[in-house]
Scaffold this motif. Sequence first.
Motif, PDB file in Angstrom:
ATOM      1  N   GLU A 110      38.976  40.154  36.285  1.00  0.00           N
ATOM      2  CA  GLU A 110      38.640  39.402  35.581  1.00  0.00           C
ATOM      3  C   GLU A 110      36.673  40.243  35.097  1.00  0.00           C
ATOM      4  O   GLU A 110      36.591  41.219  35.458  1.00  0.00           O
ATOM      5  CB  GLU A 110      37.503  38.304  35.444  1.00  0.00           C
ATOM      6  CG  GLU A 110      36.810  38.504  36.431  1.00  0.00           C
ATOM      7  CD  GLU A 110      37.443  38.380  38.039  1.00  0.00           C
ATOM      8  OE1 GLU A 110      36.795  38.564  39.572  1.00  0.00           O
ATOM      9  OE2 GLU A 110      38.765  38.702  38.335  1.00  0.00           O
ATOM     10  N   THR A 122      39.940  36.392  30.560  1.00  0.00           N
ATOM     11  CA  THR A 122      40.846  35.945  32.391  1.00  0.00           C
ATOM     12  C   THR A 122      40.393  35.359  32.438  1.00  0.00           C
ATOM     13  O   THR A 122      38.813  35.719  32.167  1.00  0.00           O
ATOM     14  CB  THR A 122      41.913  37.092  32.654  1.00  0.00           C
ATOM     15  OG1 THR A 122      43.197  36.338  33.879  1.00  0.00           O
ATOM     16  CG2 THR A 122      40.980  37.991  32.980  1.00  0.00           C
ATOM     17  N   ASN A 123      41.165  34.348  33.666  1.00  0.00           N
ATOM     18  CA  ASN A 123      39.695  33.630  34.535  1.00  0.00           C
ATOM     19  C   ASN A 123      40.019  34.570  35.552  1.00  0.00           C
ATOM     20  O   ASN A 123      39.364  34.082  36.655  1.00  0.00           O
ATOM     21  CB  ASN A 123      39.425  32.087  35.007  1.00  0.00           C
ATOM     22  CG  ASN A 123      41.243  32.088  35.598  1.00  0.00           C
ATOM     23  OD1 ASN A 123      42.323  33.212  35.345  1.00  0.00           O
ATOM     24  ND2 ASN A 123      41.104  31.004  35.712  1.00  0.00           N
ATOM     25  N   GLY A 124      40.399  36.000  36.200  1.00  0.00           N
ATOM     26  CA  GLY A 124      40.931  36.569  37.195  1.00  0.00           C
ATOM     27  C   GLY A 124      41.829  36.030  38.171  1.00  0.00           C
ATOM     28  O   GLY A 124      42.036  36.359  39.365  1.00  0.00           O
ATOM     29  N   SER A 161      45.079  32.635  30.815  1.00  0.00           N
ATOM     30  CA  SER A 161      43.678  33.256  30.491  1.00  0.00           C
ATOM     31  C   SER A 161      44.263  32.683  28.854  1.00  0.00           C
ATOM     32  O   SER A 161      44.643  31.734  29.063  1.00  0.00           O
ATOM     33  CB  SER A 161      45.007  34.877  29.982  1.00  0.00           C
ATOM     34  OG  SER A 161      44.741  35.211  31.395  1.00  0.00           O
ATOM     35  N   PRO A 181      35.554  31.916  37.479  1.00  0.00           N
ATOM     36  CA  PRO A 181      37.300  30.972  37.721  1.00  0.00           C
ATOM     37  C   PRO A 181      37.605  29.521  36.873  1.00  0.00           C
ATOM     38  O   PRO A 181      38.426  29.716  36.984  1.00  0.00           O
ATOM     39  CB  PRO A 181      37.854  31.140  39.257  1.00  0.00           C
ATOM     40  CG  PRO A 181      36.637  32.101  40.321  1.00  0.00           C
ATOM     41  CD  PRO A 181      34.996  32.181  39.060  1.00  0.00           C
TER      42      PRO A 181
END
Length: 221
Positions: free
Chosen positions: A32, A159-161, A165, A219
């Motif tokens: 991320e 993307t939130n990792g 995404s 996240p």
Amino acid sequence: HLMTPEEAALSDRIGLGFVETDPPVGMVRNVEEFGNNDGVLIRYPFGIPMALIKEMAKDAKVTTIVANVNEQNTVTNLYTTNGVNLANCNFLIAPTNSYWTRDYGPWYVTFGNNEVGIVDFPYNRPRPNDDEIPKKVATSQGIPWFGMNVIHTGGNYMTNGIDQSSSTTLVWVENPTQTSDQIDQKMHDYLGINNYMVQEDPNGTYIDHIDCWGKFLGPDK
């Protein structure tokens, strides 16, 4: 920001000759943007102020793309004159077409046994030198390179990792030979994404990049 008329005439060359590889093995996680990072990738001639480069070099490694040794010497002198911390600076000698490293630069993943690699894509501009930069970064860092055949740009990807995404519908427009399900599958295979949210651009103008109006800050935020 946009393609020049000359570039637009060459738009059929976008993705030409791109070689797709097998995806990373094991559990894949797309790193991320809001997470901890070691450094930044910029290009000379610059598109950002020297004051920002100086600030970044206080704590992070600044990798500057230069065309040749002469440019490296020029940048070194500029950094010295402006008080940039040279101890945190290094160089990647490679030709480029533009300074938009945020758009054509590498996307990092972790995979397998906590290995780090780079996932690359055909850059959505007919700028062949820019398009080669992720591969050259991977070589310079000694890490694996993976080719994902989805025409894309960093400005239209967040993307939130974890496994989510988002992009605007530009990704569908620029990949007319693939269905949305096929694109979703590649996002899963190469980036570990299970929830790829493709949204209409609420601005309705400009270049339809998601980073013009939205970012993941965590996240779940």
